[in-house]
Motif scaffolding. Structure first.
Motif, PDB file in Angstrom:
ATOM      1  N   LEU A  37      50.175  36.100  31.066  1.00 18.69           N
ATOM      2  CA  LEU A  37      50.202  34.873  31.222  1.00 18.69           C
ATOM      3  C   LEU A  37      50.474  34.530  32.897  1.00 18.69           C
ATOM      4  N   LEU A  38      50.967  35.485  33.624  1.00 21.23           N
ATOM      5  CA  LEU A  38      51.206  35.208  35.135  1.00 21.23           C
ATOM      6  C   LEU A  38      50.226  35.884  35.850  1.00 21.23           C
ATOM      7  N   ALA A  39      49.138  35.970  35.182  1.00 19.62           N
ATOM      8  CA  ALA A  39      47.885  36.798  36.050  1.00 19.62           C
ATOM      9  C   ALA A  39      47.515  35.778  37.242  1.00 19.62           C
ATOM     10  N   LEU A  40      46.853  36.452  38.434  1.00 26.42           N
ATOM     11  CA  LEU A  40      46.803  35.515  39.637  1.00 26.42           C
ATOM     12  C   LEU A  40      45.668  36.483  40.292  1.00 26.42           C
ATOM     13  N   GLN A  41      44.408  35.739  40.500  1.00 20.43           N
ATOM     14  CA  GLN A  41      43.353  36.575  41.349  1.00 20.43           C
ATOM     15  C   GLN A  41      43.153  35.628  42.729  1.00 20.43           C
ATOM     16  N   TYR A  42      42.815  36.056  43.603  1.00 14.82           N
ATOM     17  CA  TYR A  42      42.366  35.342  44.596  1.00 14.82           C
ATOM     18  C   TYR A  42      41.042  35.509  45.042  1.00 14.82           C
ATOM     19  N   ASP A  43      40.229  34.404  45.041  1.00 13.39           N
ATOM     20  CA  ASP A  43      38.769  34.188  45.234  1.00 13.39           C
ATOM     21  C   ASP A  43      38.459  34.007  46.636  1.00 13.39           C
ATOM     22  N   LYS A  44      37.980  34.935  47.388  1.00 14.82           N
ATOM     23  CA  LYS A  44      38.136  34.982  48.628  1.00 14.82           C
ATOM     24  C   LYS A  44      37.013  33.827  49.227  1.00 14.82           C
ATOM     25  N   LYS A  45      35.801  33.770  48.424  1.00 16.99           N
ATOM     26  CA  LYS A  45      34.767  33.010  48.826  1.00 16.99           C
ATOM     27  C   LYS A  45      35.023  31.680  48.612  1.00 16.99           C
ATOM     28  N   LYS A  71      38.443  30.510  48.321  1.00 11.55           N
ATOM     29  CA  LYS A  71      39.314  30.230  48.933  1.00 11.55           C
ATOM     30  C   LYS A  71      40.348  29.549  48.032  1.00 11.55           C
ATOM     31  N   GLU A  72      40.379  30.063  46.699  1.00 13.73           N
ATOM     32  CA  GLU A  72      41.507  29.438  45.904  1.00 13.73           C
ATOM     33  C   GLU A  72      42.094  30.373  45.016  1.00 13.73           C
ATOM     34  N   ASN A  73      43.107  30.263  44.207  1.00  5.44           N
ATOM     35  CA  ASN A  73      43.696  31.152  43.376  1.00  5.44           C
ATOM     36  C   ASN A  73      43.130  30.771  41.860  1.00  5.44           C
ATOM     37  N   LYS A  74      42.834  32.035  41.043  1.00  3.81           N
ATOM     38  CA  LYS A  74      42.662  31.980  39.667  1.00  3.81           C
ATOM     39  C   LYS A  74      43.907  32.162  38.833  1.00  3.81           C
ATOM     40  N   LEU A  75      44.284  31.439  37.846  1.00  2.00           N
ATOM     41  CA  LEU A  75      45.652  31.595  37.396  1.00  2.00           C
ATOM     42  C   LEU A  75      45.642  31.662  36.003  1.00  2.00           C
ATOM     43  N   GLY A  76      46.781  32.667  35.253  1.00  2.51           N
ATOM     44  CA  GLY A  76      46.804  32.546  34.000  1.00  2.51           C
ATOM     45  C   GLY A  76      45.852  33.296  33.238  1.00  2.51           C
ATOM     46  N   ILE A  77      45.893  32.956  31.824  1.00  2.92           N
ATOM     47  CA  ILE A  77      45.311  33.878  30.990  1.00  2.92           C
ATOM     48  C   ILE A  77      43.679  33.855  31.192  1.00  2.92           C
ATOM     49  N   MET A  78      43.332  32.495  31.291  1.00  5.91           N
ATOM     50  CA  MET A  78      41.663  32.387  31.444  1.00  5.91           C
ATOM     51  C   MET A  78      41.526  32.367  33.008  1.00  5.91           C
ATOM     52  N   LEU A  79      42.337  32.697  33.744  1.00 10.77           N
ATOM     53  CA  LEU A  79      41.929  32.710  35.313  1.00 10.77           C
ATOM     54  C   LEU A  79      41.356  31.396  35.605  1.00 10.77           C
ATOM     55  N   MET A  80      42.155  30.028  35.337  1.00 14.12           N
ATOM     56  CA  MET A  80      41.380  28.938  35.568  1.00 14.12           C
ATOM     57  C   MET A  80      42.314  28.528  37.122  1.00 14.12           C
ATOM     58  N   THR A  81      41.356  27.712  37.769  1.00 17.63           N
ATOM     59  CA  THR A  81      42.019  27.308  38.912  1.00 17.63           C
ATOM     60  C   THR A  81      42.242  25.818  38.855  1.00 17.63           C
ATOM     61  N   GLN A  82      43.237  25.422  39.847  1.00 17.65           N
ATOM     62  CA  GLN A  82      43.795  24.158  39.756  1.00 17.65           C
ATOM     63  C   GLN A  82      42.626  23.169  40.005  1.00 17.65           C
ATOM     64  N   LYS A  83      41.709  23.587  40.866  1.00 23.72           N
ATOM     65  CA  LYS A  83      40.680  22.453  41.202  1.00 23.72           C
ATOM     66  C   LYS A  83      39.856  22.388  39.974  1.00 23.72           C
ATOM     67  N   LYS A  84      39.426  23.073  39.559  1.00 21.52           N
ATOM     68  CA  LYS A  84      38.704  23.102  38.017  1.00 21.52           C
ATOM     69  C   LYS A  84      39.282  22.309  37.068  1.00 21.52           C
ATOM     70  N   ALA A  85      40.599  22.773  36.805  1.00 19.79           N
ATOM     71  CA  ALA A  85      41.533  21.956  35.772  1.00 19.79           C
ATOM     72  C   ALA A  85      41.655  20.448  36.239  1.00 19.79           C
ATOM     73  N   GLU A  86      41.809  20.058  37.397  1.00 23.81           N
ATOM     74  CA  GLU A  86      41.675  18.669  37.858  1.00 23.81           C
ATOM     75  C   GLU A  86      40.451  17.878  37.656  1.00 23.81           C
ATOM     76  N   TRP A  87      39.320  18.672  37.732  1.00 24.72           N
ATOM     77  CA  TRP A  87      38.293  18.078  37.789  1.00 24.72           C
ATOM     78  C   TRP A  87      37.685  17.887  36.257  1.00 24.72           C
ATOM     79  N   LEU A  88      38.174  18.759  35.245  1.00 20.18           N
ATOM     80  CA  LEU A  88      37.977  18.691  33.877  1.00 20.18           C
ATOM     81  C   LEU A  88      38.822  17.475  33.313  1.00 20.18           C
ATOM     82  N   SER A  89      40.190  17.367  34.019  1.00 22.74           N
ATOM     83  CA  SER A  89      40.830  16.375  33.534  1.00 22.74           C
ATOM     84  C   SER A  89      40.359  14.971  33.970  1.00 22.74           C
ATOM     85  N   ARG A  90      40.210  14.766  35.301  1.00 18.54           N
ATOM     86  CA  ARG A  90      40.089  13.362  35.960  1.00 18.54           C
ATOM     87  C   ARG A  90      38.609  12.939  35.613  1.00 18.54           C
TER      88      ARG A  90
END
Length: 424
Positions: A89-97, A99-118
């Protein structure tokens, strides 16, 4: 962050849905958990919370049934979670290229989630400025599934499983790059380790006839406890009342034993809900009589376009969203900029309502007919609807136009006026 119990990271209705899963209930009961009391999360040797394969299967299945019915396989979600985060649940990977974190079970980024929503209309789960919301399993899996859905028809083309998985890992530009090949190979191995996925539901067996061309409405249904199966869960009471007034629909529904408040969609052999031709035309007639009577749009034309776009499948096919193939961004433009406000479009799921999809299909058709302030021929309007306004060729033997005429014959024989436009 630290989650100790399921209640710490899921809403009550999601927890209730998990208890309703037979395999989950057995696993939890065998582990000493009790309904009505807090349910412990499993922990790895490092003390980090993770989902068991049974729990992961249940979460993926619930998300797909609720929000992506007949549009993707839950197994893909489970396999990606298996190799990406080990279901932590608390998985975290940093994407150096990036420059953002991938979070959680599906390694989803905050930026991508906001784009999908908005921008893409996936708003069933909240996306906020707080990235920690992505550690919640249902939220994370929902946005991961939404991204997989978009990748499955990237750039308007139906994509292979390999493209989808590799693009999920490295982006669409890396879908064929050697850097994502290892991820795909591990994905294929992971699929073999997943719990068996029984592809059945209770109730009346499905028809084994292929396709929907000759299928009669609602003659082979199964009650799977899924709201997507019923007209009444998708459509407002007022719209349902109008459908019951349609002579052809009333005849078909009465013949198949439907009852008010619980009218079933027809399902094909793959459990995909679709409309009969009588239902499609009836919805088109209702929409036109309410909102487009002065424009003179023909119900038969709308129905034929729906059949060409989606084969009458409620959720659409491939890159097509809903019956008419009107995507969220186009519907939002028609609603906000052009003032077509007969139906609200708050999220992409609104377009899986047959009435909403046909309403915005009619709106787009009306706009195309007067675009650039000049009269258009019927053929040019149809081509613009199906191909896009920039791809109209107007050739006499155009295959799309000929297919439209053939499809139109199923709904109405019309007298064409040479050079004129029978749509408007």
């Amino acid at each position: 962050m630290s989650f100790k119990y399921w209640e710490d990271c899921v809403d009550p209705e999601d927890l209730e849905a998990l208890w309703a899963e037979t395999d989950v209930e057995k696993e939890w009961t065998d582990a000493g958990e009790n309904m009505g009391k807090k349910v412990h999360l499993s922990r790895d040797p490092d003390g980090q919370p993770f989902l068991t394969q049974t729990e992961m299967k249940a979460v993926a299945g619930i998300i797909v049934r609720r929000h992506f019915p007949s549009l993707m396989e839950p197994e893909m979600i489970c396999a990606i979670a298996e190799i990406g985060s080990d279901r932590r649940l608390l998985a975290l990977q940093y994407d150096k290229k990036a420059k953002e974190n991938k979070l959680g079970i599906m390694l989803m980024t905050q930026k991508k989630a906001e784009w999908l929503s908005r921008e893409m209309g996936y708003q069933s789960y909240q996306s906020t400025d707080n990235p920690e919301i992505l550690y919640r399993p249902f939220t994370n899996v929902y946005f991961g599934a939404a991204y997989l859905k978009i990748l499955s028809n990237f750039d308007g083309m139906k994509r292979s499983e390999e493209f989808i998985v590799r693009a999920y890992r490295g982006g669409t530009k890396k879908a064929t790059h050697k850097s994502t090949n290892d991820f795909f190979q591990r994905y294929l191995l992971a699929k073999q380790t997943l719990p068996s996925w029984e592809k059945h539901i209770s109730g009346i067996p499905f028809s084994r006839r292929e396709g929907v061309e000759s299928a009669e409405p609602n003659t082979f249904q199964s009650e799977i406890g899924d709201g997507w199966t019923y007209w009444d869960s998708r459509v407002s009471p007022d719209d349902m009342e109008e459908l019951w007034k349609s002579p052809e629909v009333l005849k078909d529904w009465t013949k198949s034993g439907e009852r008010r408040g619980r009218v079933r969609f027809s399902l094909d052999s793959e459990k995909r809900p679709y409309l009969s031709r009588a239902e499609v035309k009836a919805v088109a007639e209702i929409i036109i009589s309410r909102y487009f009577s002065r424009e003179g749009i023909q119900a038969s034309v709308l129905a034929a376009l729906a059949e060409m776009c989606s084969m009458r499948f409620v959720n659409g096919v491939d890159a097509c969203t809903g019956l008419m193939g009107i995507d969220y961004q186009t519907a939002l433009w028609l609603y906000n900029d052009l003032g077509y406000k007969g139906y609200k479009v708050r999220s992409v799921e609104d377009l899986y309502n047959p009435f909403t999809s046909i309403y915005f299909g009619a709106s787009y058709l009306a706009w195309l007919s007067t675009n650039e302030g000049r009269e258009r021929t019927e053929q040019s309007v149809v081509e613009a609807f199906l191909r896009g306004p920039e791809n109209v060729n107007g050739q006499e033997n155009d295959p799309i136009w000929n297919k439209f005429l053939s499809t139109l014959s199923h709904y109405q024989d019309i007298r064409r006026v040479p050079g004129g436009c029978n749509i408007l």
